[in-house]
Design an enzyme around this catalytic site. Sequence first.
Site, PDB file in Angstrom:
ATOM      1  N   SER A 242     -16.842 -10.146  30.150  1.00 46.72           N
ATOM      2  CA  SER A 242     -17.995  -9.810  29.981  1.00 46.72           C
ATOM      3  C   SER A 242     -18.888 -10.253  29.637  1.00 46.72           C
ATOM      4  CB  SER A 242     -17.782  -8.309  29.935  1.00 46.72           C
ATOM      5  OG  SER A 242     -17.128  -7.790  27.995  1.00 46.72           O
TER       6      SER A 242
ATOM      7  N   SER B 128      -3.767   3.424  35.875  1.00 48.41           N
ATOM      8  CA  SER B 128      -3.561   2.507  37.542  1.00 48.41           C
ATOM      9  C   SER B 128      -2.678   2.990  38.341  1.00 48.41           C
ATOM     10  CB  SER B 128      -3.612   1.462  37.321  1.00 48.41           C
ATOM     11  OG  SER B 128      -3.632   0.583  38.730  1.00 48.41           O
TER      12      SER B 128
ATOM     13  N   TYR C  77       1.430  -7.597  35.067  1.00 50.17           N
ATOM     14  CA  TYR C  77       0.575  -6.042  34.567  1.00 50.17           C
ATOM     15  C   TYR C  77       0.003  -4.558  35.029  1.00 50.17           C
ATOM     16  CZ  TYR C  77      -3.831  -2.952  35.472  1.00 50.17           C
ATOM     17  OH  TYR C  77      -5.089  -2.552  35.429  1.00 50.17           O
TER      18      TYR C  77
ATOM     19  N   LYS D 175       0.720  -1.166  31.721  1.00 51.11           N
ATOM     20  CA  LYS D 175       0.090  -0.083  31.898  1.00 51.11           C
ATOM     21  C   LYS D 175       1.073   1.455  32.076  1.00 51.11           C
ATOM     22  CE  LYS D 175      -4.236  -1.158  32.936  1.00 51.11           C
ATOM     23  NZ  LYS D 175      -4.824  -0.884  31.525  1.00 51.11           N
TER      24      LYS D 175
ATOM     25  N   ASP E  12       1.912  -6.445  48.231  1.00 46.24           N
ATOM     26  CA  ASP E  12       0.841  -5.327  48.539  1.00 46.24           C
ATOM     27  C   ASP E  12       2.182  -3.906  49.674  1.00 46.24           C
ATOM     28  OD1 ASP E  12      -0.969  -6.300  48.139  1.00 46.24           O
ATOM     29  OD2 ASP E  12      -1.801  -6.966  49.885  1.00 46.24           O
TER      30      ASP E  12
HETATM   31  N1  LIG Z   1     -11.474  -2.071  37.818  1.00 43.50           N
HETATM   32  C1  LIG Z   1     -10.040  -1.920  38.555  1.00 43.50           C
HETATM   33  O1  LIG Z   1      -9.193  -1.703  39.559  1.00 43.50           O
HETATM   34  C2  LIG Z   1      -9.113  -1.208  37.943  1.00 43.50           C
HETATM   35  C3  LIG Z   1      -8.035  -0.323  38.112  1.00 43.50           C
HETATM   36  C4  LIG Z   1      -6.627   0.822  37.843  1.00 43.50           C
HETATM   37  C5  LIG Z   1      -7.006   0.876  36.311  1.00 43.50           C
HETATM   38  N2  LIG Z   1      -8.421  -0.284  35.672  1.00 43.50           N
HETATM   39  C6  LIG Z   1      -8.077  -0.571  34.251  1.00 43.50           C
HETATM   40  O2  LIG Z   1      -9.586  -0.138  33.767  1.00 43.50           O
HETATM   41  C7  LIG Z   1      -9.907  -1.264  32.735  1.00 43.50           C
HETATM   42  C8  LIG Z   1     -10.736  -1.165  32.660  1.00 43.50           C
HETATM   43  O3  LIG Z   1     -11.195  -1.769  33.708  1.00 43.50           O
HETATM   44  P1  LIG Z   1     -12.657  -2.915  34.870  1.00 43.50           P
HETATM   45  O4  LIG Z   1     -12.489  -3.428  35.531  1.00 43.50           O
HETATM   46  O5  LIG Z   1     -13.378  -2.158  33.727  1.00 43.50           O
HETATM   47  O6  LIG Z   1     -11.777  -4.114  33.918  1.00 43.50           O
HETATM   48  P2  LIG Z   1     -13.601  -5.265  33.144  1.00 43.50           P
HETATM   49  O7  LIG Z   1     -12.304  -6.732  33.101  1.00 43.50           O
HETATM   50  O8  LIG Z   1     -14.222  -5.500  33.295  1.00 43.50           O
HETATM   51  O9  LIG Z   1     -13.033  -4.744  32.277  1.00 43.50           O
HETATM   52  C9  LIG Z   1     -12.061  -4.516  30.737  1.00 43.50           C
HETATM   53  C10 LIG Z   1     -13.028  -5.527  29.204  1.00 43.50           C
HETATM   54  O10 LIG Z   1     -12.329  -5.709  28.840  1.00 43.50           O
HETATM   55  C11 LIG Z   1     -12.286  -6.500  27.807  1.00 43.50           C
HETATM   56  N3  LIG Z   1     -11.417  -6.649  26.885  1.00 43.50           N
HETATM   57  C12 LIG Z   1      -9.976  -7.596  27.845  1.00 43.50           C
HETATM   58  N4  LIG Z   1      -9.047  -8.127  27.096  1.00 43.50           N
HETATM   59  C13 LIG Z   1      -9.722  -7.761  24.930  1.00 43.50           C
HETATM   60  C14 LIG Z   1      -9.326  -7.544  23.790  1.00 43.50           C
HETATM   61  N5  LIG Z   1      -8.381  -7.811  24.050  1.00 43.50           N
HETATM   62  N6  LIG Z   1     -10.003  -6.908  23.342  1.00 43.50           N
HETATM   63  C15 LIG Z   1     -11.540  -6.900  23.920  1.00 43.50           C
HETATM   64  N7  LIG Z   1     -11.535  -6.229  24.796  1.00 43.50           N
HETATM   65  C16 LIG Z   1     -10.914  -7.080  25.378  1.00 43.50           C
HETATM   66  C17 LIG Z   1     -13.305  -7.399  28.288  1.00 43.50           C
HETATM   67  O11 LIG Z   1     -13.820  -8.801  27.954  1.00 43.50           O
HETATM   68  C18 LIG Z   1     -13.809  -6.720  29.506  1.00 43.50           C
HETATM   69  O12 LIG Z   1     -15.039  -6.517  29.039  1.00 43.50           O
HETATM   70  C19 LIG Z   1      -8.310  -1.707  32.552  1.00 43.50           C
HETATM   71  O13 LIG Z   1      -7.499  -1.204  31.464  1.00 43.50           O
HETATM   72  C20 LIG Z   1      -7.831  -2.101  33.800  1.00 43.50           C
HETATM   73  O14 LIG Z   1      -6.696  -2.335  33.978  1.00 43.50           O
HETATM   74  C21 LIG Z   1      -8.889  -1.119  36.608  1.00 43.50           C
END
Ligand SMILES: NC(=O)c1ccc[n+]([C@@H]2O[C@H](COP(=O)([O-])OP(=O)(O)OC[C@H]3O[C@@H](n4cnc5c(N)ncnc54)[C@H](O)[C@@H]3O)[C@@H](O)[C@H]2O)c1
Length: 332
Positions: free
Chosen positions: A36, A124, A150, A154, A294
């Site tokens: 980000s 997830s 991944y 979770k 998938d």
């Molecule tokens: N987007 C999807 O499809 C989806 C679906 C199910 C679950 N999730 C979960 O939701 C959460 C957020 O997803 P998102 O889509 O906003 O992803 P994203 O990558 O946009 O946001 C995750 C944030 O965590 C930060 N991050 C990663 N590792 C880190 C660390 N070690 N220390 C500090 N910050 C760290 C990243 O910089 C990022 O800003 C994640 O845990 C993801 O696994 C996402």
Amino acid sequence: MKILVTGGTGFIGSHTVVELISAGHEVEILDNLSNSKESVLDAISKLTGVSPKFYKADILDKARLTEIFSGTKYDVVIHFAGLKAVAESVEQPLKYYENNVEGTINLLNAMLNTGVDNIIFSSSATVYGDPGVTAYTEDLPTGQNITSPYGKTKYMIEEILKDIAMSKPEFSATILRYFNPVGAHPSGFIGEDPNGRPNNLMPIIMKVAQGEYPELSIYGDDYPTSDGTCIRDYIHVVDLAKGHLAALQHIKPGISVYNLGSGKGTSVLEMVAAFEKASGKKLPYKIVGRRTGDLPEMHAIPEKAFRELGWKTELTIDDAMRDTINYLRALA
Ligand SMILES: NC(=O)c1ccc[n+]([C@@H]2O[C@H](COP(=O)([O-])OP(=O)(O)OC[C@H]3O[C@@H](n4cnc5c(N)ncnc54)[C@H](O)[C@@H]3O)[C@@H](O)[C@H]2O)c1
């Protein structure tokens, strides 16, 4: 409430921060900016009139976590920080186990050492593995036939949270199992803007629309679905963000698990058609072979979240497409 949001500059985290601040909560953000940008903080300030305190920190850095948690007494931690690229996790499993599982253990230690008992965790639908049905309720078994590291991270984190709850009656973990988040804030100020090569359908559609990729590859059109392409449950990120607010209002000791999805399945070709309708432009695509792992079809049964949290989705795929296109224009 005083809330620490890890991963708060990311896609879902940033939208949730906006909803939390708008509802009057005091928010601090921790993010290492690995996926980000710091400019998201300006967008959050513009949208809410509040500049939340920001720690550029890594959840793998135990000393830094101790320092942050000793400075403030949080009521709740909302934990988004994590790596989420499924294909990358297959290539680099240790990176995922370290970042997601070890990082969460560090965070939980910092919480418990400072008397913070409440966590809301981004899980997830992948934790269901291949449950043999297409409509997912929270009571389906988890952890079986999960195809990526991944997804396994979770599942492991969910199990860790359950074990802590067994050992500590006052501990509260709300596990939110997201389906497929899409869309952007209607302002166009925040949306999904991942660093590196995305894996999910919407960010790839966005890259094709921006001319960065020549076309969308659709993995298989010979599945036993209405049009042969895979069916998923897409949820507008603003609805998803509001799901966290609803969860926050219903925190209770023990483990609570909720599916956050729309309850409706949409195929890849239907997503392409919706994007074309909203943008007025053709989206080039080609059909390629199936991708291992998938599943043909899945969608949430989100009734538990409605019954217990009073939450349900309000926005549609068309809203998500309109807001994504608006966000793309703002990025350009
Ligand atoms: N987007 C999807 O499809 C989806 C679906 C199910 C679950 N999730 C979960 O939701 C959460 C957020 O997803 P998102 O889509 O906003 O992803 P994203 O990558 O946009 O946001 C995750 C944030 O965590 C930060 N991050 C990663 N590792 C880190 C660390 N070690 N220390 C500090 N910050 C760290 C990243 O910089 C990022 O800003 C994640 O845990 C993801 O696994 C996402």
